[in-house]
Design a protein around this motif. Structure first.
Motif, mmCIF file in Angstrom:
data_model
loop_
_atom_site.group_PDB
_atom_site.id
_atom_site.type_symbol
_atom_site.label_atom_id
_atom_site.label_comp_id
_atom_site.label_asym_id
_atom_site.label_seq_id
_atom_site.Cartn_x
_atom_site.Cartn_y
_atom_site.Cartn_z
ATOM 1 N N TYR A 122 0.927 -1.347 -0.027
ATOM 2 C CA TYR A 122 -0.138 0.079 0.183
ATOM 3 C C TYR A 122 0.802 1.582 0.105
ATOM 4 C CZ TYR A 122 -4.077 -2.792 1.485
ATOM 5 O OH TYR A 122 -5.148 -3.689 1.503
ATOM 6 N N GLN A 180 0.555 5.362 1.281
ATOM 7 C CA GLN A 180 -0.200 6.335 1.841
ATOM 8 C C GLN A 180 0.424 7.635 1.752
ATOM 9 O OE1 GLN A 180 -0.352 6.039 6.204
ATOM 10 N NE2 GLN A 180 -2.233 7.226 6.439
ATOM 11 N N ILE A 213 4.189 6.996 2.753
ATOM 12 C CA ILE A 213 4.472 5.980 3.607
ATOM 13 C C ILE A 213 4.220 4.644 2.886
ATOM 14 C CG2 ILE A 213 3.824 4.756 5.584
ATOM 15 C CD1 ILE A 213 3.200 7.353 7.026
ATOM 16 N N LEU A 225 3.490 0.785 2.978
ATOM 17 C CA LEU A 225 3.147 -0.385 3.915
ATOM 18 C C LEU A 225 2.953 -1.645 3.059
ATOM 19 C CD1 LEU A 225 1.132 2.116 4.999
ATOM 20 C CD2 LEU A 225 1.522 0.913 6.912
ATOM 21 N N GLY A 237 2.632 -3.982 8.356
ATOM 22 C CA GLY A 237 4.160 -3.766 8.709
ATOM 23 C C GLY A 237 3.774 -2.389 9.222
ATOM 24 N N SER A 238 5.123 -1.853 9.751
ATOM 25 C CA SER A 238 5.084 -0.527 10.633
ATOM 26 C C SER A 238 5.260 0.474 9.506
ATOM 27 C CB SER A 238 6.102 -0.555 11.556
ATOM 28 O OG SER A 238 7.355 -0.884 11.033
ATOM 29 N N GLY A 239 5.512 0.375 8.316
ATOM 30 C CA GLY A 239 5.483 1.129 7.293
ATOM 31 C C GLY A 239 6.955 1.986 6.997
ATOM 32 N N ARG A 249 8.528 5.220 5.659
ATOM 33 C CA ARG A 249 8.262 6.560 5.371
ATOM 34 C C ARG A 249 9.354 6.971 4.425
ATOM 35 N NH1 ARG A 249 5.202 10.514 8.179
ATOM 36 N NH2 ARG A 249 4.833 9.113 9.644
ATOM 37 N N GLN A 303 -3.820 4.535 13.422
ATOM 38 C CA GLN A 303 -2.402 4.852 13.236
ATOM 39 C C GLN A 303 -1.963 5.932 14.248
ATOM 40 O OE1 GLN A 303 -1.593 6.620 9.314
ATOM 41 N NE2 GLN A 303 0.139 5.244 9.064
ATOM 42 N N GLY A 324 3.749 8.485 13.773
ATOM 43 C CA GLY A 324 4.968 7.726 13.467
ATOM 44 C C GLY A 324 4.719 6.374 13.418
ATOM 45 N N GLU A 325 3.676 5.721 13.415
ATOM 46 C CA GLU A 325 3.548 4.212 13.629
ATOM 47 C C GLU A 325 2.814 3.751 12.355
ATOM 48 O OE1 GLU A 325 3.717 3.907 18.423
ATOM 49 O OE2 GLU A 325 2.365 2.595 17.293
ATOM 50 N N GLY A 326 2.788 2.401 12.131
ATOM 51 C CA GLY A 326 2.248 1.770 11.055
ATOM 52 C C GLY A 326 0.623 1.714 11.370
ATOM 53 N N LEU A 327 -0.222 0.886 10.884
ATOM 54 C CA LEU A 327 -1.612 0.482 11.149
ATOM 55 C C LEU A 327 -1.996 -0.492 11.981
ATOM 56 C CD1 LEU A 327 -2.067 2.402 8.437
ATOM 57 C CD2 LEU A 327 -4.239 0.796 7.991
#
Lengths: 115, 114
Positions: free
Chosen positions: A35, A37, A90, A92, A107-109, A111, B38, B41-44
C-alpha cells in the motif's frame, strides 16, 4: 496473527534514484499486499504479490515504477524506481491473518521522503 | 464498486469527552468491517472488527456496531484520553467482490487535549 518486519523504517532519497523496501513475515502467507499512503491521505493498494507469479497491480500503478519480488512465502520487496518528490509517502506491506475473515496485519511502514 | 466514507477531520476533543467518528459503506456483497488506528509515526493497527450484521466490535473502550440497514459502522468511545490521539481508518473487505482486498476510508484525525 502474523508479525511483519518492514525495513527501512524511513529514508530520504535523491530524485532519480530507487529504493527497495523489504517485508519479512514470521509465517508463510499466500498473498502479500503493498500500500501507499500519501501525506494526509488514506491508503491505496499498489499491488498484490503471490509467491511464484507476477504481482497484480491496481489501476494507476505499473511494474516498471513499482517492481515487486516474492521469492518465497515469507518475504517480499517493493522497489520505488526513478523517484520524484511525488513518491514521498508511507509504504506499507500487509498480509492476511488475524484469525477472522478478511483480517489483515500491517507492517510498521516505510516513510519515504524524496528530495 | 465498494467504497467507504468517513467523517472529515480533524476532530479535536477534550479529555474524557465522548467520541463518535461516522463511517458508512457501499458494498454489493456482505463485507467484513474494520477500524484501524495509526498512532503518530507508526503503522496501522487493527482496533476492532465485525464480520456480520449486528455484530459489535470492541477494544480499548472503543465500540462499533455493524448496521446493515444503514450501511454504517460508526466508531464510539465514551471517554477519550490524550493517548487516543491518532488517525482512525474505517475499512471493509468483501470476499465476494474485489478478492477480499481492504478498501479504506479517507481517515479521520483525532486530537485529544488534556
Amino acid at each position: 496473527s502474523a508479525v511483519i518486519s518492514q525495513k527501512p523504517s524511513r529514508d530520504i532519497c535523491q530524485r532519480g534514484t530507487s529504493l527497495t523496501i523489504q517485508c519479512q513475515v514470521d509465517s508463510q502467507v499466500t498473498m502479500m499486499f503493498w500500500y501507499r499512503q500519501q501525506p494526509g491521505q488514506s491508503l491505496t493498494l499498489i499491488a498484490t504479490a503471490n509467491q511464484g507469479s507476477e504481482a497484480t497491480y491496481e489501476s494507476g500503478f505499473v511494474i516498471d515504477k513499482f517492481p515487486i519480488s516474492r521469492p518465497n512465502l515469507t518475504f517480499s520487496t517493493l522497489t520505488v524506481s526513478n523517484m520524484s518528490p511525488e513518491d514521498s509517502s508511507i509504504y506499507l506491506c500487509s498480509v492476511e491473518g488475524g484469525g477472522f475473515p478478511g483480517g489483515y496485519t500491517f507492517g510498521s511502514g516505510t516513510r519515504l521522503t524524496v528530495v | 464498486g465498494n467504497s467507504v466514507t468517513q467523517m472529515e477531520g480533524p476532530v479535536t476533543l477534550s479529555e474524557e469527552a465522548f467520541l463518535t467518528i461516522n463511517c458508512t459503506y457501499t458494498a454489493t456483497g456482505y463485507p467484513s468491517l474494520f477500524w484501524y488506528v495509526q498512532y503518530p509515526g507508526e503503522g496501522l493497527q487493527l482496533l476492532l472488527k465485525a464480520t456480520k450484521a449486528d455484530d459489535k466490535g470492541s477494544n480499548k473502550g472503543f465500540e462499533a456496531t455493524y448496521r446493515k440497514e444503514t450501511t454504517s459502522f460508526h466508531l464510539e468511545k465514551g471517554s477519550v484520553q490524550v493517548s487516543d490521539s491518532a488517525v482512525y481508518f474505517c475499512a471493509l473487505s468483501a470476499l465476494e467482490n474485489q478478492g477480499g482486498k481492504l478498501i479504506f476510508g479517507q481517515g479521520t484525525e483525532l486530537s485529544v487535549k488534556p
